[in-house]
Design a protein around this motif. Sequence first.
Motif, PDB file in Angstrom:
ATOM      1  N   ALA A 190       1.093   4.369  -2.553  1.00 27.80           N
ATOM      2  CA  ALA A 190       2.255   4.227  -1.675  1.00 27.80           C
ATOM      3  C   ALA A 190       3.016   2.939  -1.984  1.00 27.80           C
ATOM      4  O   ALA A 190       4.259   2.922  -2.041  1.00 27.80           O
ATOM      5  CB  ALA A 190       1.797   4.249  -0.220  1.00 27.80           C
ATOM      6  N   ARG A 191       2.294   1.859  -2.182  1.00 30.43           N
ATOM      7  CA  ARG A 191       2.955   0.581  -2.498  1.00 30.43           C
ATOM      8  C   ARG A 191       3.639   0.646  -3.858  1.00 30.43           C
ATOM      9  O   ARG A 191       4.743   0.098  -4.032  1.00 30.43           O
ATOM     10  CB  ARG A 191       1.916  -0.547  -2.479  1.00 30.43           C
ATOM     11  CG  ARG A 191       1.401  -0.870  -1.078  1.00 30.43           C
ATOM     12  CD  ARG A 191       0.295  -1.920  -1.142  1.00 30.43           C
ATOM     13  NE  ARG A 191      -0.155  -2.286   0.201  1.00 30.43           N
ATOM     14  CZ  ARG A 191      -1.188  -3.086   0.444  1.00 30.43           C
ATOM     15  NH1 ARG A 191      -1.897  -3.588  -0.581  1.00 30.43           N
ATOM     16  NH2 ARG A 191      -1.536  -3.369   1.675  1.00 30.43           N
ATOM     17  N   LEU A 242       1.558  11.616   0.147  1.00 23.49           N
ATOM     18  CA  LEU A 242       0.647  10.485   0.305  1.00 23.49           C
ATOM     19  C   LEU A 242       0.245  10.306   1.766  1.00 23.49           C
ATOM     20  O   LEU A 242      -0.915   9.996   2.077  1.00 23.49           O
ATOM     21  CB  LEU A 242       1.283   9.207  -0.234  1.00 23.49           C
ATOM     22  CG  LEU A 242       1.445   9.132  -1.758  1.00 23.49           C
ATOM     23  CD1 LEU A 242       2.265   7.900  -2.148  1.00 23.49           C
ATOM     24  CD2 LEU A 242       0.080   9.082  -2.436  1.00 23.49           C
ATOM     25  N   THR A 243       1.197  10.498   2.682  1.00 25.92           N
ATOM     26  CA  THR A 243       0.903  10.352   4.105  1.00 25.92           C
ATOM     27  C   THR A 243      -0.086  11.415   4.564  1.00 25.92           C
ATOM     28  O   THR A 243      -1.037  11.142   5.315  1.00 25.92           O
ATOM     29  CB  THR A 243       2.199  10.450   4.924  1.00 25.92           C
ATOM     30  OG1 THR A 243       3.110   9.443   4.493  1.00 25.92           O
ATOM     31  CG2 THR A 243       1.917  10.269   6.417  1.00 25.92           C
ATOM     32  N   LEU A 279       4.818   3.342  -5.298  1.00 24.28           N
ATOM     33  CA  LEU A 279       6.001   4.189  -5.133  1.00 24.28           C
ATOM     34  C   LEU A 279       7.134   3.417  -4.473  1.00 24.28           C
ATOM     35  O   LEU A 279       8.291   3.513  -4.905  1.00 24.28           O
ATOM     36  CB  LEU A 279       5.629   5.424  -4.297  1.00 24.28           C
ATOM     37  CG  LEU A 279       6.772   6.398  -3.972  1.00 24.28           C
ATOM     38  CD1 LEU A 279       7.382   6.963  -5.250  1.00 24.28           C
ATOM     39  CD2 LEU A 279       6.278   7.518  -3.067  1.00 24.28           C
ATOM     40  N   GLU A 280       6.810   2.642  -3.456  1.00 25.90           N
ATOM     41  CA  GLU A 280       7.839   1.870  -2.761  1.00 25.90           C
ATOM     42  C   GLU A 280       8.474   0.838  -3.684  1.00 25.90           C
ATOM     43  O   GLU A 280       9.689   0.601  -3.634  1.00 25.90           O
ATOM     44  CB  GLU A 280       7.219   1.186  -1.545  1.00 25.90           C
ATOM     45  CG  GLU A 280       8.217   0.396  -0.710  1.00 25.90           C
ATOM     46  CD  GLU A 280       7.559  -0.258   0.490  1.00 25.90           C
ATOM     47  OE1 GLU A 280       8.286  -0.881   1.286  1.00 25.90           O
ATOM     48  OE2 GLU A 280       6.328  -0.140   0.643  1.00 25.90           O
ATOM     49  N   ILE A 302      -4.921   5.578  -2.464  1.00 28.43           N
ATOM     50  CA  ILE A 302      -3.734   6.156  -1.822  1.00 28.43           C
ATOM     51  C   ILE A 302      -2.784   5.053  -1.375  1.00 28.43           C
ATOM     52  O   ILE A 302      -1.565   5.138  -1.561  1.00 28.43           O
ATOM     53  CB  ILE A 302      -4.170   7.036  -0.631  1.00 28.43           C
ATOM     54  CG1 ILE A 302      -4.952   8.252  -1.126  1.00 28.43           C
ATOM     55  CG2 ILE A 302      -2.952   7.488   0.175  1.00 28.43           C
ATOM     56  CD1 ILE A 302      -5.592   9.059  -0.013  1.00 28.43           C
ATOM     57  N   LEU A 303      -3.338   3.993  -0.767  1.00 29.66           N
ATOM     58  CA  LEU A 303      -2.498   2.876  -0.338  1.00 29.66           C
ATOM     59  C   LEU A 303      -1.817   2.218  -1.526  1.00 29.66           C
ATOM     60  O   LEU A 303      -0.627   1.866  -1.465  1.00 29.66           O
ATOM     61  CB  LEU A 303      -3.370   1.853   0.413  1.00 29.66           C
ATOM     62  CG  LEU A 303      -2.658   0.607   0.934  1.00 29.66           C
ATOM     63  CD1 LEU A 303      -1.552   0.971   1.916  1.00 29.66           C
ATOM     64  CD2 LEU A 303      -3.664  -0.356   1.585  1.00 29.66           C
ATOM     65  N   TYR A 322       6.247  10.624  -0.708  1.00 30.73           N
ATOM     66  CA  TYR A 322       5.822   9.880   0.480  1.00 30.73           C
ATOM     67  C   TYR A 322       5.081  10.795   1.460  1.00 30.73           C
ATOM     68  O   TYR A 322       4.048  10.429   2.037  1.00 30.73           O
ATOM     69  CB  TYR A 322       7.029   9.260   1.190  1.00 30.73           C
ATOM     70  CG  TYR A 322       7.445   7.925   0.637  1.00 30.73           C
ATOM     71  CD1 TYR A 322       6.530   6.868   0.563  1.00 30.73           C
ATOM     72  CD2 TYR A 322       8.745   7.693   0.202  1.00 30.73           C
ATOM     73  CE1 TYR A 322       6.907   5.633   0.069  1.00 30.73           C
ATOM     74  CE2 TYR A 322       9.138   6.468  -0.298  1.00 30.73           C
ATOM     75  CZ  TYR A 322       8.217   5.432  -0.370  1.00 30.73           C
ATOM     76  OH  TYR A 322       8.586   4.209  -0.865  1.00 30.73           O
ATOM     77  N   LYS A 323       5.615  12.011   1.647  1.00 30.12           N
ATOM     78  CA  LYS A 323       4.996  12.959   2.569  1.00 30.12           C
ATOM     79  C   LYS A 323       3.602  13.350   2.088  1.00 30.12           C
ATOM     80  O   LYS A 323       2.645  13.432   2.887  1.00 30.12           O
ATOM     81  CB  LYS A 323       5.884  14.194   2.695  1.00 30.12           C
ATOM     82  CG  LYS A 323       5.342  15.226   3.678  1.00 30.12           C
ATOM     83  CD  LYS A 323       6.269  16.444   3.753  1.00 30.12           C
ATOM     84  CE  LYS A 323       5.691  17.475   4.729  1.00 30.12           C
ATOM     85  NZ  LYS A 323       6.556  18.678   4.807  1.00 30.12           N
ATOM     86  N   GLU A 355      10.825   2.919  -6.520  1.00 39.22           N
ATOM     87  CA  GLU A 355      11.732   4.011  -6.154  1.00 39.22           C
ATOM     88  C   GLU A 355      12.931   4.080  -7.086  1.00 39.22           C
ATOM     89  O   GLU A 355      13.383   5.162  -7.485  1.00 39.22           O
ATOM     90  CB  GLU A 355      12.225   3.824  -4.709  1.00 39.22           C
ATOM     91  CG  GLU A 355      11.286   4.361  -3.652  1.00 39.22           C
ATOM     92  CD  GLU A 355      11.939   4.341  -2.285  1.00 39.22           C
ATOM     93  OE1 GLU A 355      13.191   4.427  -2.221  1.00 39.22           O
ATOM     94  OE2 GLU A 355      11.217   4.234  -1.278  1.00 39.22           O
TER      95      GLU A 355
END
Length: 408
Positions: A190-191, A233-234, A193-194, A186-187, A230-231, A197
């Motif tokens: 997120a990285r 993944l959070t 995706l960031e 998951i982490l 993002y939501k 973008e």
Amino acid sequence: MRIVATSLLLLMALVFIGALQLEAQHPAWGYVVAFSEAALVGGLADWFAVTALFRHPLGLPIPHTAIIPNNKDRIATTMAGFLRSNFLIPKVMARRMRNMNVAAAAGRFLIREHEGDAVGESAMRLGLSSLFADVMESLDNDKLGGIVKSALRQQLTTLQIAPLLGQILKASIADGRHRPLIDSFILWGARTLEANEHLIRDMVHEKANTIMRWTGLDDRLANGVVDGLYKLLTEVADDPEHPLREKVEEGLATLADDLINDPKMHQRVADIKAEVISNPAMGRWIDGLWERGRTALLTAARDPDRSLSGQFSQSLEQVGDALMQEGELQIQVNRFARRTLVGVATRYGDQIVRLISETVRGWDTRTLTARVEGAVGRDLQFIRINGTLVGGLVGLTIHGILQLAKSF
């Protein structure tokens, strides 16, 4: 020990000479003469016997002396034949190893090495380690490496990886050890995706029509997609019971079951394994693995105390404890060791015997004598000491019997 044995022999000679001078003064000196004379004879006889094993006594070419150097080739042939007929027969190895707990023995060894031995055991370990290093260095590296690498490739080829991976995955899921992996994934998502973008925004912009671009809806759509990801993944990261996590765990459980039971999955994994083994890069890796392993073995043999120190030693202790305590692990390790050694004996028994025989034949007589004498020489010097003392006691007993007979 050679100095002690020789000094005792010289002491008996001096006592004998001195007692002869005093024998006439008192009958008791006769017992001293008898003891020292017999001890001198016994010590000299055992010195000759021990020396005759390794060299000619006093450099004289006496028949049937220097036994080991003169019979080097016969020793090599006999040693090789003994190993072949007593150890390297597959049925014999399988039968002898059936009741052997190799895993527990390895565990005890690792823990004992970590805790430390007595001084005598430590010295013996150093001597055996040095002898092992000498033998390893004297063996033909290409031939020995070829045998080891061929055996490794053969074991990799016959090894059923899919059930093994399935059992590991199943055990990890049962213990919950897969959850940190999901968190890391998951982490990573997120990285990723960031960092990407702009790719998502460019994709939405390219797919949007002219009206959406003109009204700016494409940017709003792109923001919505990115924010939604993002939501998601959070939420997955914060909620251990999230439905998406459950789906991932179900998928992992299904994969573990397929790896264990599904023949098609077995075949797919076997095909992948075959491609990896046939890859030249894999061959280079096995070559490098052998070289690193041989270097590590020689380093550990030359300095076992240093190699088994610090954090590495603690790791070995943990491995040893697991090997001694985990019954299921012992079964797996013992089965693997038995199959591996029986397979090696079947495929490479003749090559191993030939390698040992040729290696011993290739040693010069001085090297062979030094290695054998270095391994057992201490006990041979004890034979000299015992011969001196036992000879003296026998002489003393005979003298006493004669004196008792004279008194009658």
